[in-house]
Design a protein around this motif. Structure first.
Motif, PDB file in Angstrom:
ATOM      1  N   MET A   1      13.593 -28.243 -13.512  1.00  0.00           N
ATOM      2  CA  MET A   1      13.399 -29.687 -13.389  1.00  0.00           C
ATOM      3  C   MET A   1      13.022 -30.075 -11.960  1.00  0.00           C
ATOM      4  O   MET A   1      12.113 -30.871 -11.739  1.00  0.00           O
ATOM      5  CB  MET A   1      14.659 -30.421 -13.837  1.00  0.00           C
ATOM      6  N   SER A   2      13.733 -29.501 -11.000  1.00  0.00           N
ATOM      7  CA  SER A   2      13.439 -29.803  -9.598  1.00  0.00           C
ATOM      8  C   SER A   2      12.033 -29.369  -9.232  1.00  0.00           C
ATOM      9  O   SER A   2      11.327 -30.071  -8.496  1.00  0.00           O
ATOM     10  CB  SER A   2      14.452 -29.115  -8.682  1.00  0.00           C
ATOM     11  N   SER A   3      11.617 -28.217  -9.747  1.00  0.00           N
ATOM     12  CA  SER A   3      10.273 -27.722  -9.456  1.00  0.00           C
ATOM     13  C   SER A   3       9.214 -28.653 -10.035  1.00  0.00           C
ATOM     14  O   SER A   3       8.205 -28.953  -9.380  1.00  0.00           O
ATOM     15  CB  SER A   3      10.111 -26.308 -10.032  1.00  0.00           C
ATOM     16  N   PHE A   4       9.428 -29.133 -11.271  1.00  0.00           N
ATOM     17  CA  PHE A   4       8.492 -30.070 -11.879  1.00  0.00           C
ATOM     18  C   PHE A   4       8.396 -31.351 -11.047  1.00  0.00           C
ATOM     19  O   PHE A   4       7.303 -31.856 -10.755  1.00  0.00           O
ATOM     20  CB  PHE A   4       8.923 -30.419 -13.304  1.00  0.00           C
TER      21      PHE A   4
ATOM     22  N   ASN B   1      18.180 -36.398   1.878  1.00  0.00           N
ATOM     23  CA  ASN B   1      17.462 -35.996   0.668  1.00  0.00           C
ATOM     24  C   ASN B   1      16.411 -37.071   0.344  1.00  0.00           C
ATOM     25  O   ASN B   1      16.539 -37.824  -0.623  1.00  0.00           O
ATOM     26  CB  ASN B   1      18.448 -35.829  -0.485  1.00  0.00           C
ATOM     27  N   LEU B   2      15.376 -37.126   1.173  1.00  0.00           N
ATOM     28  CA  LEU B   2      14.375 -38.189   1.043  1.00  0.00           C
ATOM     29  C   LEU B   2      13.516 -38.039  -0.192  1.00  0.00           C
ATOM     30  O   LEU B   2      13.125 -39.038  -0.809  1.00  0.00           O
ATOM     31  CB  LEU B   2      13.476 -38.207   2.283  1.00  0.00           C
ATOM     32  N   ALA B   3      13.203 -36.808  -0.559  1.00  0.00           N
ATOM     33  CA  ALA B   3      12.275 -36.606  -1.673  1.00  0.00           C
ATOM     34  C   ALA B   3      12.920 -36.941  -3.013  1.00  0.00           C
ATOM     35  O   ALA B   3      12.486 -37.859  -3.719  1.00  0.00           O
ATOM     36  CB  ALA B   3      11.753 -35.173  -1.665  1.00  0.00           C
ATOM     37  N   LEU B   4      13.969 -36.212  -3.371  1.00  0.00           N
ATOM     38  CA  LEU B   4      14.542 -36.365  -4.712  1.00  0.00           C
ATOM     39  C   LEU B   4      15.388 -37.625  -4.864  1.00  0.00           C
ATOM     40  O   LEU B   4      15.479 -38.177  -5.956  1.00  0.00           O
ATOM     41  CB  LEU B   4      15.376 -35.134  -5.060  1.00  0.00           C
TER      42      LEU B   4
ATOM     43  N   ALA C   1       4.249 -40.716 -12.829  1.00  0.00           N
ATOM     44  CA  ALA C   1       4.954 -41.418 -11.763  1.00  0.00           C
ATOM     45  C   ALA C   1       6.222 -42.083 -12.288  1.00  0.00           C
ATOM     46  O   ALA C   1       7.245 -42.141 -11.595  1.00  0.00           O
ATOM     47  CB  ALA C   1       4.036 -42.459 -11.124  1.00  0.00           C
ATOM     48  N   GLY C   2       6.166 -42.552 -13.539  1.00  0.00           N
ATOM     49  CA  GLY C   2       7.314 -43.242 -14.113  1.00  0.00           C
ATOM     50  C   GLY C   2       8.504 -42.350 -14.393  1.00  0.00           C
ATOM     51  O   GLY C   2       9.650 -42.783 -14.291  1.00  0.00           O
ATOM     52  N   ILE C   3       8.256 -41.085 -14.729  1.00  0.00           N
ATOM     53  CA  ILE C   3       9.373 -40.197 -15.051  1.00  0.00           C
ATOM     54  C   ILE C   3       9.865 -39.412 -13.835  1.00  0.00           C
ATOM     55  O   ILE C   3      10.924 -38.785 -13.886  1.00  0.00           O
ATOM     56  CB  ILE C   3       9.004 -39.201 -16.161  1.00  0.00           C
ATOM     57  N   ALA C   4       9.131 -39.460 -12.719  1.00  0.00           N
ATOM     58  CA  ALA C   4       9.488 -38.642 -11.557  1.00  0.00           C
ATOM     59  C   ALA C   4      10.871 -38.974 -11.032  1.00  0.00           C
ATOM     60  O   ALA C   4      11.698 -38.079 -10.790  1.00  0.00           O
ATOM     61  CB  ALA C   4       8.446 -38.817 -10.453  1.00  0.00           C
ATOM     62  N   ALA C   5      11.153 -40.270 -10.838  1.00  0.00           N
ATOM     63  CA  ALA C   5      12.419 -40.665 -10.222  1.00  0.00           C
ATOM     64  C   ALA C   5      13.629 -40.303 -11.074  1.00  0.00           C
ATOM     65  O   ALA C   5      14.569 -39.666 -10.576  1.00  0.00           O
ATOM     66  CB  ALA C   5      12.394 -42.159  -9.907  1.00  0.00           C
ATOM     67  N   PRO C   6      13.688 -40.690 -12.354  1.00  0.00           N
ATOM     68  CA  PRO C   6      14.883 -40.347 -13.136  1.00  0.00           C
ATOM     69  C   PRO C   6      15.097 -38.842 -13.295  1.00  0.00           C
ATOM     70  O   PRO C   6      16.237 -38.365 -13.237  1.00  0.00           O
ATOM     71  CB  PRO C   6      14.636 -41.021 -14.492  1.00  0.00           C
ATOM     72  N   VAL C   7      14.026 -38.087 -13.480  1.00  0.00           N
ATOM     73  CA  VAL C   7      14.180 -36.634 -13.608  1.00  0.00           C
ATOM     74  C   VAL C   7      14.674 -36.042 -12.291  1.00  0.00           C
ATOM     75  O   VAL C   7      15.513 -35.131 -12.271  1.00  0.00           O
ATOM     76  CB  VAL C   7      12.853 -35.974 -14.033  1.00  0.00           C
ATOM     77  N   ALA C   8      14.192 -36.567 -11.164  1.00  0.00           N
ATOM     78  CA  ALA C   8      14.652 -36.095  -9.858  1.00  0.00           C
ATOM     79  C   ALA C   8      16.150 -36.311  -9.699  1.00  0.00           C
ATOM     80  O   ALA C   8      16.874 -35.424  -9.226  1.00  0.00           O
ATOM     81  CB  ALA C   8      13.894 -36.817  -8.748  1.00  0.00           C
TER      82      ALA C   8
END
Length: 314
Positions: A35-38, A106-109, A205-212
């Motif tokens: 998940m983190s890699s995605f 942890n700026l990215a995730l 873009a919409g799923i990036a934040a919750p999955v992170a």
């Protein structure tokens, strides 16, 4: 305050969901890496690309933004290193690693979802400007300082040329940096995706934040709190209180606009990132402190981030 908690709690609730999924064995811990890699290689680069492509850069002076953020990091790092070295009697290499634990957010995730959700697009642009050089600047600085500390204590060091080549390669192939560059090109040229491509970009873009956020929780489930409680408690205070306070003060001193300041302060207020643990593992010291700092700052983050949101007026 209730409204602030209502804004902040969903962010940390998603982290909790990931943590519970692994702890209850509903999901295997190994899935966290997938998940983190995605998120790191696809989701967040697309989100940053879209953000920068549509951004208004008015008031977003990169030099002032970098000066505020990284000067604050430098001060907090020195404080953390001195505390570990002279109060808790850790060696020089440990002091470098522990200093990074108290300053690497942890700026990215976490920072991207948090700032986007709380402070909006302008604040996210400011955070993106920091993010463009955040990891290379801090990791290169930490590696060089740790190598110098090893040399001072008589240990073997890495070749400078190999270090420079590794840093250059990592920067050139960093998916987040690539996403930011593509977004900047789109912004300056006026290119705008349309049709199915625009839909795909929006969906990713919409799923990036919750999955992170869920992946953070799944990763945290693999860490445990251990080591010198006094030391990681002190580093936690530096990470969650001193660093964002320095960014807040310097933002006022440099006259940064409110949304820009909010993006930087909330980024600084984020819990510690995993990179400090990776550096600790590389140099074979400070692993427990790094892991404990990551865990404890995330647990306390829901409260401290809420307080910073209140102070910032959101």
């Amino acid at each position: 305050m209730q409204e602030i908690f209502n804004s902040v709690i969903p962010i940390f609730a998603l982290i909790l969901i990931g943590w519970l999924a692994v702890k209850s064995r509903y999901l295997p811990a190994e899935h966290a890496g997938v998940m983190s890699s995605f998120v790191y290689r696809i989701g967040l680069p697309v989100l940053l690309m879209r953000t920068i492509a549509n951004a208004d850069f008015t008031g977003a002076d990169p030099l002032r933004i970098w000066a505020v953020y990284f000067a604050s990091v430098a001060i907090a790092w020195i404080v953390a290193a001195m505390v570990s070295r002279f109060v808790f009697n850790r060696d020089r290499v440990s002091a470098v690693v522990i200093g990074l634990s108290g300053t690497f957010s942890n700026l990215a995730l976490l920072g991207i979802p948090l700032v986007s959700h709380i402070a909006g697009e302008t604040a996210l642009v400011a955070l993106s400007i920091v993010l463009a050089i955040h990891m290379p600047v801090l990791m290169v600085t930490a590696t060089v300082l740790a190598e110098r500390a090893k040399a001072h204590e008589g240990g073997a060091t890495s070749a400078p040329g190999r270090l420079a080549a590794t840093v250059g390669y990592n920067l050139a192939t960093n998916p987040l940096v690539i996403g930011l560059i593509i977004g900047a090109v789109m912004n300056f040229t006026g290119l705008t995706p349309a049709g199915p491509l625009a839909t795909v970009i929006s969906m990713l873009a919409g799923i990036a934040a919750p999955v992170a956020l869920v992946s953070i929780g799944m990763t945290l489930a693999q860490y445990r709190v251990a080591g010198n409680a006094g030391l990681f408690s002190a580093i936690t205070v530096i990470k969650l209180a001193l660093l964002p306070a320095l960014v807040f003060a310097l933002s006022h001193a440099f006259g940064l606009p409110q949304p820009i300041m909010a993006g930087l302060v909330l980024g600084a207020a984020c819990p510690a990132g995993v990179n400090a643990f990776l550096l600790a593992d590389k140099f074979g010291t400070g692993r427990n402190i790094a892991a404990s700092t990551i865990t404890v700052t995330t647990l306390l983050g829901v409260v401290t981030v809420s307080l910073w949101v209140l102070l910032l007026g959101y």
